[in-house]
Write a protein that holds these residues in place. Structure first.
Motif, PDB file in Angstrom:
ATOM      1  N   GLN A  35      -0.414  44.750 -19.550  1.00  0.00           N
ATOM      2  CA  GLN A  35      -0.736  45.590 -18.398  1.00  0.00           C
ATOM      3  C   GLN A  35      -0.519  47.050 -18.774  1.00  0.00           C
ATOM      4  O   GLN A  35       0.571  47.419 -19.216  1.00  0.00           O
ATOM      5  N   VAL A  36      -1.560  47.861 -18.623  1.00  0.00           N
ATOM      6  CA  VAL A  36      -1.473  49.300 -18.845  1.00  0.00           C
ATOM      7  C   VAL A  36      -1.363  49.929 -17.456  1.00  0.00           C
ATOM      8  O   VAL A  36      -2.318  49.885 -16.678  1.00  0.00           O
ATOM      9  N   PRO A  37      -0.206  50.498 -17.116  1.00  0.00           N
ATOM     10  CA  PRO A  37      -0.006  50.999 -15.751  1.00  0.00           C
ATOM     11  C   PRO A  37      -0.864  52.220 -15.433  1.00  0.00           C
ATOM     12  O   PRO A  37      -1.312  52.928 -16.351  1.00  0.00           O
ATOM     13  N   PRO A  38      -1.086  52.479 -14.140  1.00  0.00           N
ATOM     14  CA  PRO A  38      -1.868  53.656 -13.762  1.00  0.00           C
ATOM     15  C   PRO A  38      -1.179  54.930 -14.243  1.00  0.00           C
ATOM     16  O   PRO A  38       0.049  55.026 -14.230  1.00  0.00           O
ATOM     17  N   VAL A  62      -8.576  53.782 -21.720  1.00  0.00           N
ATOM     18  CA  VAL A  62      -9.195  54.280 -22.947  1.00  0.00           C
ATOM     19  C   VAL A  62      -8.184  54.130 -24.070  1.00  0.00           C
ATOM     20  O   VAL A  62      -7.014  54.489 -23.913  1.00  0.00           O
ATOM     21  N   ILE A  63      -8.641  53.594 -25.184  1.00  0.00           N
ATOM     22  CA  ILE A  63      -7.796  53.501 -26.371  1.00  0.00           C
ATOM     23  C   ILE A  63      -8.131  54.718 -27.237  1.00  0.00           C
ATOM     24  O   ILE A  63      -9.304  55.010 -27.468  1.00  0.00           O
ATOM     25  N   TYR A  71      -9.298  62.212 -33.054  1.00  0.00           N
ATOM     26  CA  TYR A  71      -9.243  61.088 -32.136  1.00  0.00           C
ATOM     27  C   TYR A  71     -10.640  60.566 -31.858  1.00  0.00           C
ATOM     28  O   TYR A  71     -11.605  61.328 -31.770  1.00  0.00           O
ATOM     29  N   HIS A  72     -10.722  59.271 -31.717  1.00  0.00           N
ATOM     30  CA  HIS A  72     -11.923  58.594 -31.244  1.00  0.00           C
ATOM     31  C   HIS A  72     -11.483  57.846 -29.996  1.00  0.00           C
ATOM     32  O   HIS A  72     -10.466  57.146 -30.018  1.00  0.00           O
ATOM     33  N   TYR A  73     -12.223  58.005 -28.907  1.00  0.00           N
ATOM     34  CA  TYR A  73     -11.854  57.409 -27.627  1.00  0.00           C
ATOM     35  C   TYR A  73     -12.804  56.257 -27.320  1.00  0.00           C
ATOM     36  O   TYR A  73     -14.024  56.429 -27.353  1.00  0.00           O
ATOM     37  N   ILE A  74     -12.227  55.090 -27.029  1.00  0.00           N
ATOM     38  CA  ILE A  74     -13.024  53.893 -26.782  1.00  0.00           C
ATOM     39  C   ILE A  74     -12.601  53.300 -25.441  1.00  0.00           C
ATOM     40  O   ILE A  74     -11.419  52.988 -25.244  1.00  0.00           O
ATOM     41  N   PRO A  75     -13.549  53.108 -24.519  1.00  0.00           N
ATOM     42  CA  PRO A  75     -13.194  52.491 -23.239  1.00  0.00           C
ATOM     43  C   PRO A  75     -12.948  50.991 -23.402  1.00  0.00           C
ATOM     44  O   PRO A  75     -13.639  50.315 -24.161  1.00  0.00           O
ATOM     45  N   VAL A  76     -11.941  50.503 -22.701  1.00  0.00           N
ATOM     46  CA  VAL A  76     -11.656  49.068 -22.609  1.00  0.00           C
ATOM     47  C   VAL A  76     -11.726  48.757 -21.122  1.00  0.00           C
ATOM     48  O   VAL A  76     -10.943  49.305 -20.340  1.00  0.00           O
ATOM     49  N   SER A  77     -12.679  47.907 -20.732  1.00  0.00           N
ATOM     50  CA  SER A  77     -12.950  47.735 -19.308  1.00  0.00           C
ATOM     51  C   SER A  77     -13.468  46.346 -18.981  1.00  0.00           C
ATOM     52  O   SER A  77     -14.151  45.729 -19.808  1.00  0.00           O
ATOM     53  N   ALA A  94      -2.739  54.272 -25.708  1.00  0.00           N
ATOM     54  CA  ALA A  94      -3.465  53.944 -24.478  1.00  0.00           C
ATOM     55  C   ALA A  94      -3.408  55.098 -23.489  1.00  0.00           C
ATOM     56  O   ALA A  94      -2.378  55.744 -23.328  1.00  0.00           O
ATOM     57  N   ILE A  95      -4.553  55.321 -22.798  1.00  0.00           N
ATOM     58  CA  ILE A  95      -4.654  56.336 -21.750  1.00  0.00           C
ATOM     59  C   ILE A  95      -5.306  55.674 -20.539  1.00  0.00           C
ATOM     60  O   ILE A  95      -6.433  55.199 -20.625  1.00  0.00           O
TER      61      ILE A  95
END
Length: 151
Positions: A35-38, A62-63, A71-77, A94-95
Motif C-alpha cells: 500500500q502506497v499511502p496518499p 508514480v515510480i 529520473y524517469h517517471y512511470i505510472p502504476v495504475s 514511490a510518489i
C-alpha cells in the motif's frame, strides 16, 4: 562487456470469457501486497538480489527510476494493465500525489538472499520533478487534488 539493467513495462495478456477478463499471473518467488499511502513521496532505494514486478490494482502512483543521473517517471495504475519490472541495482522510489492510497501487487523474483542494505532509503541526489509527475498524470486523465504540488 556489461549488460545495462533496464526497467521494462509489459502489457498483460488476457483472455475474455463473457464479461469477465482473466489476466496472466506473474511468475514469482514471493508475492507482496503493497500500500502506497496518499501524499507519499519516498526516498530512493535499491534491491541487490531482487527484481520487482509491480502491478497497480487500486489507485495510481508514480515510480521514479534513477538511471544515468536522471529520473524517469512511470505510472502504476489500476487503469493501466501493465507490469513494471525493476531489475536489481536500479534506484527507485514511490510518489503518490493523490488523496487515496494505492494498492500494488509486487511479484518478487529473488536472485539470492536479501542484502542488508535492501529497503534502506537513499537520499535522492536531486529533487523529484513534481511538475513532470503532474504532467504525466494529467496526460493519462488521472485527477490530482488541488494544492498537491510538492515542490
Amino acid at each position: 562487456m556489461s549488460l545495462i539493467k533496464q526497467v521494462e513495462i509489459r502489457s498483460l495478456e488476457s483472455i475474455k470469457t463473457g464479461m469477465i477478463e482473466f489476466y496472466t499471473p506473474q511468475t514469482s518467488h514471493e508475492t507482496l501486497l503493497v500500500q502506497v499511502p496518499p501524499g507519499a513521496v519516498e526516498d530512493l532505494f535499491v534491491h541487490h538480489f531482487q527484481t520487482d514486478q509491480l502491478l497497480g490494482v487500486r489507485g495510481t502512483f508514480v515510480i521514479a527510476i534513477l538511471q544515468n543521473r536522471q529520473y524517469h517517471y512511470i505510472p502504476v495504475s489500476d487503469r493501466i494493465p501493465a507490469v513494471i519490472q525493476i531489475p536489481p541495482g536500479v534506484p527507485h522510489g514511490a510518489i503518490n500525489l493523490s488523496s487515496e492510497p494505492c494498492l500494488v501487487v509486487n511479484a518478487v523474483l529473488r536472485h539470492g538472499e536479501p542484502h542488508q542494505r535492501d529497503y534502506r532509503p537513499m537520499q535522492p541526489p536531486f529533487p523529484y520533478d513534481f511538475a513532470e509527475v503532474e504532467s504525466l498524470l494529467h496526460s493519462l486523465n488521472i485527477p490530482i487534488p488541488l494544492g498537491s504540488t510538492l515542490n
